[in-house]
Write a protein that holds these residues in place. Sequence first.
Motif, PDB file in Angstrom:
ATOM      1  N   ASP A  72       1.400  -1.129   0.065  1.00  0.00           N
ATOM      2  CA  ASP A  72      -0.274   0.114   0.107  1.00  0.00           C
ATOM      3  C   ASP A  72       0.866   1.635  -0.044  1.00  0.00           C
ATOM      4  N   ALA A  73       1.910   1.308   0.600  1.00  0.00           N
ATOM      5  CA  ALA A  73       2.695   2.796   1.036  1.00  0.00           C
ATOM      6  C   ALA A  73       3.063   2.568  -0.042  1.00  0.00           C
ATOM      7  N   ASN A  74       3.838   1.522  -1.529  1.00  0.00           N
ATOM      8  CA  ASN A  74       4.801   2.129  -2.768  1.00  0.00           C
ATOM      9  C   ASN A  74       3.659   1.473  -3.783  1.00  0.00           C
ATOM     10  N   TRP A  75       2.668   1.710  -3.156  1.00  0.00           N
ATOM     11  CA  TRP A  75       1.296   1.217  -4.403  1.00  0.00           C
ATOM     12  C   TRP A  75       1.355   2.092  -5.546  1.00  0.00           C
ATOM     13  N   GLU A  76       2.040   3.389  -6.306  1.00  0.00           N
ATOM     14  CA  GLU A  76       1.931   3.681  -7.002  1.00  0.00           C
ATOM     15  C   GLU A  76       3.219   3.414  -7.569  1.00  0.00           C
ATOM     16  N   ASP A  77       4.309   3.531  -7.127  1.00  0.00           N
ATOM     17  CA  ASP A  77       5.327   2.413  -7.649  1.00  0.00           C
ATOM     18  C   ASP A  77       5.358   1.323  -8.249  1.00  0.00           C
ATOM     19  N   ALA A  78       4.541   0.791  -7.660  1.00  0.00           N
ATOM     20  CA  ALA A  78       4.712  -0.852  -7.582  1.00  0.00           C
ATOM     21  C   ALA A  78       3.993  -1.105  -8.620  1.00  0.00           C
ATOM     22  N   VAL A  79       2.694  -0.428  -9.179  1.00  0.00           N
ATOM     23  CA  VAL A  79       1.790  -0.014 -10.411  1.00  0.00           C
ATOM     24  C   VAL A  79       2.839   0.053 -11.585  1.00  0.00           C
ATOM     25  N   GLN A  80       4.160   2.007 -11.735  1.00  0.00           N
ATOM     26  CA  GLN A  80       4.526   1.879 -12.572  1.00  0.00           C
ATOM     27  C   GLN A  80       5.908   0.378 -13.016  1.00  0.00           C
ATOM     28  N   GLU A  81       6.179  -0.728 -11.694  1.00  0.00           N
ATOM     29  CA  GLU A  81       7.113  -1.260 -11.705  1.00  0.00           C
ATOM     30  C   GLU A  81       6.700  -2.585 -12.898  1.00  0.00           C
ATOM     31  N   VAL A  82       5.756  -3.208 -12.221  1.00  0.00           N
ATOM     32  CA  VAL A  82       4.936  -4.862 -12.952  1.00  0.00           C
ATOM     33  C   VAL A  82       3.239  -4.329 -13.000  1.00  0.00           C
ATOM     34  N   GLY A  83       2.952  -3.285 -12.948  1.00  0.00           N
ATOM     35  CA  GLY A  83       1.551  -2.508 -13.980  1.00  0.00           C
ATOM     36  C   GLY A  83       0.565  -3.508 -13.218  1.00  0.00           C
ATOM     37  N   MET A  84      -0.489  -2.559 -13.434  1.00  0.00           N
ATOM     38  CA  MET A  84      -1.579  -2.584 -12.197  1.00  0.00           C
ATOM     39  C   MET A  84      -2.189  -3.922 -12.181  1.00  0.00           C
ATOM     40  N   GLY A  85      -2.329  -4.861 -13.572  1.00  0.00           N
ATOM     41  CA  GLY A  85      -2.829  -6.178 -13.166  1.00  0.00           C
ATOM     42  C   GLY A  85      -2.102  -6.987 -12.056  1.00  0.00           C
ATOM     43  N   THR A  86      -0.527  -6.969 -12.376  1.00  0.00           N
ATOM     44  CA  THR A  86      -0.457  -7.549 -11.259  1.00  0.00           C
ATOM     45  C   THR A  86       0.214  -6.650 -10.122  1.00  0.00           C
ATOM     46  N   ALA A  87       0.023  -6.400 -10.084  1.00  0.00           N
ATOM     47  CA  ALA A  87       0.255  -5.480  -8.369  1.00  0.00           C
ATOM     48  C   ALA A  87      -1.319  -5.568  -7.991  1.00  0.00           C
ATOM     49  N   ARG A  88      -2.784  -5.478  -8.667  1.00  0.00           N
ATOM     50  CA  ARG A  88      -3.926  -6.718  -7.920  1.00  0.00           C
ATOM     51  C   ARG A  88      -3.719  -7.851  -7.471  1.00  0.00           C
ATOM     52  N   VAL A  89      -2.866  -8.443  -8.486  1.00  0.00           N
ATOM     53  CA  VAL A  89      -2.416  -9.739  -7.727  1.00  0.00           C
ATOM     54  C   VAL A  89      -2.487  -9.724  -6.674  1.00  0.00           C
ATOM     55  N   TRP A  90      -1.437  -9.269  -6.113  1.00  0.00           N
ATOM     56  CA  TRP A  90      -0.634  -9.481  -4.882  1.00  0.00           C
ATOM     57  C   TRP A  90      -1.473  -8.945  -3.999  1.00  0.00           C
ATOM     58  N   ALA A  91      -2.165  -7.261  -4.077  1.00  0.00           N
ATOM     59  CA  ALA A  91      -2.983  -6.913  -3.449  1.00  0.00           C
ATOM     60  C   ALA A  91      -4.144  -8.636  -2.963  1.00  0.00           C
ATOM     61  N   LEU A  92      -4.586  -8.937  -3.881  1.00  0.00           N
ATOM     62  CA  LEU A  92      -5.400  -9.568  -3.464  1.00  0.00           C
ATOM     63  C   LEU A  92      -4.943 -10.943  -2.850  1.00  0.00           C
ATOM     64  N   TYR A  93      -3.994 -11.131  -3.338  1.00  0.00           N
ATOM     65  CA  TYR A  93      -3.401 -12.610  -2.663  1.00  0.00           C
ATOM     66  C   TYR A  93      -3.610 -12.422  -1.124  1.00  0.00           C
ATOM     67  N   MET A  94      -2.312 -11.411  -1.027  1.00  0.00           N
ATOM     68  CA  MET A  94      -2.368 -11.759   0.070  1.00  0.00           C
ATOM     69  C   MET A  94      -2.864 -11.765   1.371  1.00  0.00           C
ATOM     70  N   ALA A  95      -3.795 -10.089   0.808  1.00  0.00           N
ATOM     71  CA  ALA A  95      -5.020 -10.048   1.788  1.00  0.00           C
ATOM     72  C   ALA A  95      -6.031 -11.479   2.147  1.00  0.00           C
ATOM     73  N   GLY A  96      -6.121 -12.138   1.478  1.00  0.00           N
ATOM     74  CA  GLY A  96      -6.716 -12.971   1.149  1.00  0.00           C
ATOM     75  C   GLY A  96      -5.546 -14.398   2.578  1.00  0.00           C
ATOM     76  N   CYS A  97      -4.991 -14.267   1.767  1.00  0.00           N
ATOM     77  CA  CYS A  97      -4.017 -14.864   2.799  1.00  0.00           C
ATOM     78  C   CYS A  97      -4.069 -14.830   4.005  1.00  0.00           C
ATOM     79  N   ILE A  98      -3.569 -13.772   4.677  1.00  0.00           N
ATOM     80  CA  ILE A  98      -4.269 -13.123   5.608  1.00  0.00           C
ATOM     81  C   ILE A  98      -5.393 -13.593   6.009  1.00  0.00           C
ATOM     82  N   VAL A  99      -6.446 -13.861   5.650  1.00  0.00           N
ATOM     83  CA  VAL A  99      -7.637 -14.766   6.269  1.00  0.00           C
ATOM     84  C   VAL A  99      -7.825 -15.855   6.524  1.00  0.00           C
TER      85      VAL A  99
END
Length: 419
Positions: free
Chosen positions: A358-385
């Motif tokens: 979250d803290a590096n979201w804009e840089d992460a999107v620029q580095e790997v693209g919005m789709g990949t960044a969203r994969v990670w956001a969804l996957y890690m949050a889901g794993c917490i649950v």
Amino acid sequence: MALATIFEKIVGSDANIAFMAYDGSKAGPDGADLAIEVKSPIAVAYLAQAPGELGLARAYISGHIDVHGDMYALLDRMWNITMNDLSTSEKVAAVRSLGLKPLLMRVPPPPQEMRQSALARLGSRHAKQRDAEAIHHHYDVSNRFYEWVLGPSMAYTCATFPEETSSLEEAQYTKFDLVARKLDLKPGMRLLDVGCGWGGMVMHAAKHYGVKALGVTLSKQQAEWAQQAIIDAGLQDLAEVRFMDYRDVKETDFDAVSSIGLTEHIGKDNVPSYFSFLYGKLKPGGRILNHCITRPTGTEKTFNKGGFINRYVFPDGELESVGWLIREMEDLGFEIRHQENLREHYAKTLRYWCDNLDANWEDAVQEVGMGTARVWALYMAGCIVGFERNKVQLHQVLGVKLDEDGRSGVSLRPSRDWP
């Protein structure tokens, strides 16, 4: 039936989630802290092609569904929701209101999805070339991206938190040190670390225990990053990371083996040969520490071919129960000396990683693209649950290769040295 109303019926009116849709419909409470926005008919097409988590994931990753608010909070409220929560009459009414066009529309999965046909061309599950591609898919995203998510330790495995308020770096140091002490590492020993990632355990053993450590990984980017980190730390006389399959390691007579986060990639059918191979690499009296994600029981499927995690995160990944893994280790000659479950620690680790993303979201999107960044956001949050609700666990299992007289070399109360 309006689209937002359909979503509300699936999730439930008491979930405190607002819904907005491209047809202008809205549902849910005003002022809700969480909202789902369905932006186009393609989202409905994805759900028609793959009802449930995979369809929702495709729609979110491709940008046809947006989430407003905290992803973890959303998944935590929706964790046990299925399409089966709609009655037959409600499903019929939903189809009529949506019309046939979005339901019959064929749209390709987002490019971040690992196609099963592509993997099949590389051989059977867990063939060397196929394993290499599966690891490349996940671990060769971008070292810079991983630095933002994982922090300075570059440790992509469950940390061990000595205190509730410990930082991620403190907890990752504690994890590596816990492994080192369970293995009873001492100066002059030789350690093999399989699936070594960016070399965290290798460097910890060399720096703090004077151990000559060899790490191997199937990720070329990891190996290159780790070798440079070893040189920067002045540890090249003791530490080495190679880009290679662990099955190709020729050296033997190691005093200890650590496997931190590799077993998940081995595959159930290959676990016996995996433990047998590692058994053969150890001296008599040598120890193995196996650290991996596990199923809470032996009744669940080890492999979910159509699941989000398998398609987007860990292709061909398989999870077994700790009881099954321990039995395999025992049957192949290891004496089990200790095991512990660290699932709450993994939930905390993932929270830090989510915060870092979250803290590096804009840089992460620029580095790997919005789709990949969203994969990670969804996957890690889901794993917490998943870890919080005991859908998955994390176990460390310590085994020893007895000498010919059946001696283990383990002190009477070694756990006094383990936090």
